[in-house]
Design a protein around this motif. Structure first.
Motif, short mmCIF file in Angstrom:
data_model
loop_
_atom_site.label_atom_id
_atom_site.label_comp_id
_atom_site.label_asym_id
_atom_site.label_seq_id
_atom_site.Cartn_x
_atom_site.Cartn_y
_atom_site.Cartn_z
N SER A 1 35.43 27.22 -4.76
CA SER A 1 36.62 26.37 -4.79
C SER A 1 36.83 25.57 -3.51
CB SER A 1 37.86 27.24 -5.06
OG SER A 1 37.99 28.24 -4.05
N ASN A 2 36.15 25.97 -2.42
CA ASN A 2 36.32 25.26 -1.15
C ASN A 2 35.22 24.25 -0.88
OD1 ASN A 2 34.36 27.24 -0.73
ND2 ASN A 2 34.83 27.40 1.45
N ILE A 3 34.46 23.88 -1.88
CA ILE A 3 33.32 22.98 -1.67
C ILE A 3 33.77 21.61 -1.19
CG2 ILE A 3 33.27 22.27 -4.11
CD1 ILE A 3 30.26 22.67 -1.71
N ILE A 4 34.90 21.11 -1.73
CA ILE A 4 35.39 19.79 -1.31
C ILE A 4 35.80 19.84 0.15
CG2 ILE A 4 37.21 18.09 -1.65
CD1 ILE A 4 37.21 18.76 -4.59
N GLU A 5 36.46 20.91 0.56
CA GLU A 5 36.87 21.07 1.95
C GLU A 5 35.67 21.08 2.89
OE1 GLU A 5 39.02 24.46 4.76
OE2 GLU A 5 39.18 24.58 2.57
N ILE A 6 34.59 21.80 2.49
CA ILE A 6 33.39 21.87 3.33
C ILE A 6 32.78 20.49 3.53
CG2 ILE A 6 31.01 22.69 3.40
CD1 ILE A 6 31.93 25.25 2.04
N ILE A 7 32.62 19.75 2.42
CA ILE A 7 31.94 18.46 2.48
C ILE A 7 32.75 17.44 3.28
CG2 ILE A 7 31.07 16.52 1.12
CD1 ILE A 7 30.42 18.53 -1.10
N THR A 8 34.05 17.35 2.99
CA THR A 8 34.88 16.36 3.68
C THR A 8 35.00 16.67 5.16
OG1 THR A 8 36.84 17.61 3.01
CG2 THR A 8 36.18 15.75 1.62
N ARG B 1 24.84 11.44 23.38
CA ARG B 1 25.66 11.82 22.23
C ARG B 1 27.14 11.58 22.56
NH1 ARG B 1 24.93 16.31 18.30
NH2 ARG B 1 26.97 16.88 17.46
N CYS B 2 27.85 10.98 21.62
CA CYS B 2 29.29 10.80 21.75
C CYS B 2 29.97 11.39 20.51
CB CYS B 2 29.66 9.33 21.89
SG CYS B 2 29.15 8.59 23.46
N GLU B 3 31.06 12.13 20.73
CA GLU B 3 31.77 12.77 19.64
C GLU B 3 33.21 12.28 19.57
OE1 GLU B 3 31.38 16.93 20.39
OE2 GLU B 3 29.27 17.02 19.79
N ASP B 4 33.85 12.54 18.42
CA ASP B 4 35.26 12.15 18.20
C ASP B 4 35.46 10.67 18.45
OD1 ASP B 4 35.87 14.84 17.64
OD2 ASP B 4 36.17 15.27 19.77
N VAL B 5 34.58 9.86 17.91
CA VAL B 5 34.67 8.42 18.08
C VAL B 5 35.57 7.85 16.99
CG1 VAL B 5 33.39 6.26 18.21
CG2 VAL B 5 32.36 8.38 19.05
N ASP B 6 36.52 7.01 17.38
CA ASP B 6 37.45 6.41 16.42
C ASP B 6 36.87 5.13 15.84
OD1 ASP B 6 39.32 8.41 16.88
OD2 ASP B 6 40.20 7.33 18.59
N ILE B 7 37.47 4.71 14.72
CA ILE B 7 37.07 3.46 14.09
C ILE B 7 37.35 2.30 15.05
CG2 ILE B 7 37.49 1.90 12.15
CD1 ILE B 7 36.06 4.44 11.37
N ASN B 8 36.39 1.38 15.18
CA ASN B 8 36.46 0.18 16.02
C ASN B 8 36.46 0.49 17.52
OD1 ASN B 8 36.51 -1.69 13.88
ND2 ASN B 8 38.72 -1.35 13.58
N GLU C 1 33.54 14.17 8.06
CA GLU C 1 34.41 13.59 9.09
C GLU C 1 33.79 13.80 10.48
OE1 GLU C 1 38.17 15.41 8.51
OE2 GLU C 1 38.83 13.99 6.97
N ASP C 2 33.19 14.99 10.69
CA ASP C 2 32.52 15.24 11.98
C ASP C 2 31.32 14.31 12.16
OD1 ASP C 2 34.32 17.22 12.59
OD2 ASP C 2 33.06 18.85 11.87
N ILE C 3 30.55 14.15 11.08
CA ILE C 3 29.36 13.28 11.16
C ILE C 3 29.76 11.84 11.44
CG2 ILE C 3 27.43 12.33 9.85
CD1 ILE C 3 27.38 14.94 8.27
N SER C 4 30.77 11.37 10.73
CA SER C 4 31.16 9.96 10.83
C SER C 4 31.86 9.64 12.14
CB SER C 4 32.08 9.59 9.65
OG SER C 4 33.24 10.39 9.65
#
Length: 569
Positions: free
Chosen positions: A211-218, A260-267, A222-225
């Motif tokens: 039941s938590n598959i959607i939570e895992i993927i999203t 490597r850079c993490e927690d990068v925001d859009i734009n 989000e971390d990847i993106s």
């Protein structure tokens, strides 16, 4: 994202820095392939996934409107012709087979550019990997090729072994795949360890009903993106050195060594400084375009740059002279001497390359000394000596045997060809016979040993070192080992014997015979265990069937509470 630097001029010894700037944009294209274990234990999970499929697409479209979904399934080695659930004889599944096919098969429909590739691997069991298929007779290594038919079924299930973890890792790098292992709690530690070996992969716990598959993927997406990592393939060019510095956001400074850079925001703008440096071995003015493609030096199977061959795919070796098609077992098997059960390649005195032995040279600092033979089983420095000279300085040592100059003969080339046989041999023959009878209780003098060898003194030493006046003797015993001794002509009837014969890596006969007997006993014991297990399982099944039939057979008692009188007409 992938980009290439087609041309950059780099003076020898002077670094050149390239500044690269990125911005994450909203709506980056995502391709997600859902790969599910279809064994019986995942029945409830399958129903949940089907029910949540629309919700998964809805949630992912909130992150990116450009979404493409695909679904696949796997069992163990027998091909899965439909998405029906099945049971296996054992627990581990053929998930690595499915993962490789999903990564490398173009028919899956992957886009090659400007796309994030995400594979969600869902399972509740362990997996099989390279070597496990040999138990079923599948000795052909996995070839990392696509083998799906028009309906998407895997055709080589019964033809080749499972892939190794390193093969999966290589495919992940080459195809730029990010893998999410969504697995049950009982196998989570295993997959977490695997995720450390495969670039760009994570392992997360899947609830019992998925039941938590959607939570895992999203969550992972989000971390990847929001993470940007710079990688390169500079390992292909040994003359090129690359280093990085990263500036992960406004108001920050460049950090040397960071890629490597993490927690990068859009734009939000991210900058990388990539510093290129040509090693000192490259000629002045040489740059990328001057590399010799398919160079003769590299056997026409690779590019030559900075004095080093960079081999094309499928070739290996210093000059790309070897076809890289042999697996690790068969490639070195040709380098083992027949009858040598020690397991060492090239008798432990060389390296196996392209199935052939390259023997060691420069032994003990002497550049002229080297091991010889097809399997490096002999040398040019382990020959009989006289007065400290190999082959009495009247011949050359070739594969541990003296090859005498013209006019000389004998095992150590110490005999003048004009002398008769007895005087030429010296006393080696006599001493060898006495060693046989006095030490090893064998040989032609055994019956008269006390009489013929009474005056001879045998001194046992750890090793025959040899002196200038010492004459070396040797003979092979019935086990093929070299018995080594020596004597000085000035010392009458005194012979030195090396305690341990030189067996040159050969195993003693009793060891071979004992090993064979032990192997036969183990095979018999294994057969007995298998038979006992089969009988036990069969008995249990019969007993269970008996109990079931006993419970099903219920007898009803019928009581007659009155009599019926019959009359005859």
């Amino acid at each position: 994202m992938e980009f290439s630097v087609r041309y950059i001029f780099i003076p020898k010894g002077k670094p050149e820095t390239l500044n690269i700037r990125f911005k994450f944009v909203r709506g980056y294209f995502l391709e997600l392939y859902y790969l599910m274990d279809m064994s019986k234990s995942m029945e409830q999970d399958k129903e949940t996934i089907v029910r949540l499929a629309d919700d998964l697409a809805t949630e992912l479209k909130k992150l990116t409107p450009n979404l493409k979904l695909g679904f696949g399934s796997f069992l163990d080695k027998d091909s899965v012709n439909s998405a029906k659930l099945s049971t296996n004889w054992d627990d581990p599944e053929g998930g690595m087979d499915a993962l490789i096919q999903a990564m490398i098969c173009e028919d899956i429909g992957w886009q090659t550019t400007t796309t994030r590739h995400l594979i969600v691997y869902v399972s509740g069991s362990a997996f099989k990997y390279a070597g496990d298929g040999k138990l079923a007779g599948l000795t052909t290594p996995n070839d990392m090729e696509c083998h799906l038919d028009d309906e998407g079924n895997y055709l080589f299930s019964s033809l080749q072994d499972y892939p190794s973890i390193s093969q999966v890792e290589n495919a992940s790098k080459d195809k730029r795949m990010h893998v999410i292992f969504a697995v049950k709690e009982n196998v989570l530690p295993l997959y977490r360890e695997v995720s450390t070996l495969i670039a760009q992969s994570e392992a997360s716990e899947l609830k019992e009903d998925s039941s938590n598959i959607i939570e895992i993927i999203t969550s992972i997406y989000e971390d990847i993106s929001s993470t940007l990592i710079m990688t390169d393939d500079s390992y292909k060019f040994p003359f090129l050195e690359l280093s990085y510095a990263a500036k992960c956001g406004q108001g920050q400074d460049f950090v040397e060594g960071l890629s490597r850079c993490e927690d990068v925001d859009i734009n939000e703008e991210i900058q990388f400084n990539v510093t290129f440096k040509i090693s000192s071995c490259a000629p002045v003015g040489e740059h990328y375009s001057s590399i010799q493609e398919n160079s003769e030096i590299c056997s026409y199977n690779g590019k030559y740059a900075c004095g080093v061959c960079v081999c094309n795919e499928g070739f290996t070796g210093k000059h790309c002279e070897c076809e890289d098609t042999l697996d690790s077992t068969s490639g070195t098997e040709n380098c083992k001497a027949p009858g040598d059960l020690t397991g060492k390649d090239c008798s432990g005195h060389g390296a196996c390359k392209c199935g052939l032995c390259e023997c060691q040279r420069g032994i003990e600092g002497n550049l002229q000394w080297k091991y010889q033979g097809e399997f490096c089983e002999c040398s040019n420095f382990d020959c009989p000596k006289l007065s400290g000279f190999l082959c009495s300085n009247h011949g050359r040592c070739d594969c541990s045997k003296c090859s005498c100059d013209v006019g000389w003969k004998g095992e150590d080339c110490s005999c003048d060809a004009g002398q008769d046989r007895c005087s030429c041999e010296g006393r080696c023959g006599e001493y060898n016979d006495c060693i046989m009878c006095k030490i090893y209780k064998t040989g032609p003098y055994l019956a008269s040993c006390d009489e013929k060898c009474s005056k001879i003194t045998i001194e046992e030493v750890d090793e025959i070192e040899g002196t200038e006046n010492e004459k070396r003797c040797s003979y092979k015993d019935d086990k093929g080992c070299l018995v080594i001794s020596s004597y000085e002509p000035t010392q009458e009837n005194v012979v030195k014997l090396q305690k341990e014969p030189n067996c040159s890596g050969k195993l003693k006969t009793y060891v071979v015979i004992g090993s064979m007997i032990l192997l036969i006993l183990l095979i018999g014991l294994l057969a007995l265990i298998i038979w006992k297990c089969w009988v036990t399982i069969k008995d249990k099944r019969e007993y269970k069937k008996f109990l079931q039939e006993s419970q099903a057979a219920r007898f009803t008692q019928v009581f007659i509470d009155k009599f019926i009188q019959f009359s005859y007409i």
